[in-house]
Design a protein around this motif. Structure first.
Motif, PDB file in Angstrom:
ATOM      1  N   CYS A   4       0.840  -1.194   0.000  1.00  0.00           N
ATOM      2  CA  CYS A   4       0.000   0.000   0.000  1.00  0.00           C
ATOM      3  C   CYS A   4       0.879   1.249   0.000  1.00  0.00           C
ATOM      4  N   ASP A  27      -4.218  -0.969   0.231  1.00  0.00           N
ATOM      5  CA  ASP A  27      -4.708  -2.153   0.940  1.00  0.00           C
ATOM      6  C   ASP A  27      -6.129  -1.961   1.464  1.00  0.00           C
ATOM      7  N   SER A  28      -6.658  -0.731   1.390  1.00  0.00           N
ATOM      8  CA  SER A  28      -8.011  -0.458   1.874  1.00  0.00           C
ATOM      9  C   SER A  28      -8.565   0.787   1.194  1.00  0.00           C
ATOM     10  N   GLU A  30      -9.929   3.125   2.811  1.00  0.00           N
ATOM     11  CA  GLU A  30      -9.508   4.215   3.695  1.00  0.00           C
ATOM     12  C   GLU A  30      -8.190   4.824   3.216  1.00  0.00           C
TER      13      GLU A  30
END
Length: 77
Positions: A4, A27-28, A30
């Motif tokens: 990320c 990775d998200s 967010e």
């Protein structure tokens, strides 16, 4: 494993987002939001929807645009 670009986490379920021909790995959601979402010129909040745009500036809402002296808005769609 893909890493990320926001937090540096190595994650086997990372995903990529392409913006203006540039590929970003996260990775998200967010982390993607933190890296890519525009911020309101007045309050600094991340704009997750369309937001409002005037004079090349992005605002999260009509209230913030008004605080910046904007009286005529264009919805970015």
């Amino acid at each position: 494993m893909p890493k990320c670009e926001t937090c540096g986490n190595d994650y086997d379920k990372a995903f990529q987002v392409v913006v203006k021909g540039e590929t970003h790995t996260f990775d998200s959601f967010e982390c993607a939001i933190q890296a890519l979402a525009p911020t309101c010129k007045t309050c600094g909040t991340r704009v997750l929807g369309h937001g409002l745009e005037a004079g090349g500036n992005i605002y999260c809402c009509n209230h913030c645009a008004g605080r910046d002296g904007v009286t005529e808005l264009t919805d970015r769609s």
